[in-house]
Design an enzyme around this catalytic site. Structure first.
Site, PDB file in Angstrom:
ATOM      1  CG  PHE A  10     -45.028  22.659  98.043  1.00 40.35           C
ATOM      2  CD1 PHE A  10     -45.694  21.620  97.423  1.00 40.35           C
ATOM      3  CD2 PHE A  10     -44.496  23.673  97.254  1.00 40.35           C
ATOM      4  CE1 PHE A  10     -45.840  21.577  96.041  1.00 40.35           C
ATOM      5  CE2 PHE A  10     -44.631  23.648  95.876  1.00 40.35           C
ATOM      6  CZ  PHE A  10     -45.299  22.604  95.264  1.00 40.35           C
ATOM      7  CG  ASP A  11     -48.393  19.966 104.756  1.00 43.90           C
ATOM      8  OD1 ASP A  11     -47.936  20.311 105.863  1.00 43.90           O
ATOM      9  OD2 ASP A  11     -48.853  18.829 104.531  1.00 43.90           O
ATOM     10  CB  ALA A  12     -43.436  18.907 105.233  1.00 42.62           C
ATOM     11  CG  ASP A 181     -51.935  16.329 103.866  1.00 46.77           C
ATOM     12  OD1 ASP A 181     -51.030  17.142 104.187  1.00 46.77           O
ATOM     13  OD2 ASP A 181     -52.395  15.483 104.658  1.00 46.77           O
TER      14      ASP A 181
END
Length: 224
Positions: A10-12, A181
């Site tokens: 997961f990107d933050a 995103d």
């Protein structure tokens, strides 16, 4: 989600955390703390400068410290402010940690996914604030580790970043999914590294075709 994906990266920012709203509130608080005038023009200019400089960082044309501190110095110059910006960066992150906002459904989705999969954070952000953000928002128990570019010595979207993440996580590419995103950082990086990826596009932005996600989602709940 397919059962084959046992490792989730997961990107933050603007994937787990609503950094867009946090940034807006934090910048306003910073300028108030420094006694400087603030309006929507300041926010718009800051975002344009930040977007440009982070893009240069992704391309290897700027060091992270140049982005972290330089965006405030440049903002002050462009706004015609005489303020000393040397302490703006630490102040900004201190204020940011006081205003954390999760993306919709982030907590419940991560809680559920962590029951059967290993979750990791992958980020180009500042190392010092990543774990505190997870702890303060209740996400920490669901993540096995956090991989920050400044710690790994290479940034997204470079293939070497993902190679080092996979090695550290003992993960197989075929069973790994990147969720983020950013088309230029997360999705393009996953493409270059040969990894599956889902584009979290909550805002419904257009894809200019520079990166190709396996799937586009508009709500993290679609991961379940």
């Amino acid at each position: 989600m397919e059962a084959r994906f046992t490792t989730l990266l997961f990107d933050a920012d603007d994937t787990l955390f609503d950094t867009t709203r946090n940034e807006e509130q934090t910048l306003a608080a910073l300028f108030q703390e420094k006694g400087l005038p603030y309006d929507e023009t300041v926010l718009a200019r800051y975002r344009a400068i930040s977007r440009e400089m982070w893009g240069a960082f992704e391309q290897g044309r700027l060091e992270k410290a140049q982005v972290q501190h330089g965006r405030f110095a440049r903002l002050a110059r462009e706004l015609g402010l005489s303020a000393d910006t040397s302490d703006f960066f630490p102040s900004f992150h201190r204020l940011s940690l006081e205003r954390l906002i999760l993306e919709p459904h982030a907590l419940e989705v991560c809680r559920e996914l962590a029951r059967t999969r290993r979750l990791y954070v992958i980020t180009n952000g500042t190392a010092a604030i990543q774990r505190p953000r997870l702890e303060r928002t209740g996400l920490a128990p669901f993540f096995t580790d956090v991989f920050v570019s400044e710690t790994l010595g290479v940034q997204k979207p470079q293939p070497a970043y993902f190679e080092r993440v996979l090695q550290a996580a003992s993960a197989q590419p075929a069973h790994t999914l990147v969720i983020g995103d950013s088309l230029t950082s997360d999705i393009a990086g996953a493409n270059r590294a040969g990894l599956h990826c889902w584009w979290y596009n909550r805002a419904g932005a257009a894809n200019p075709g520079t990166a190709t996600p396996d799937r586009e989602i508009h709500d993290l709940a679609e991961l379940l």
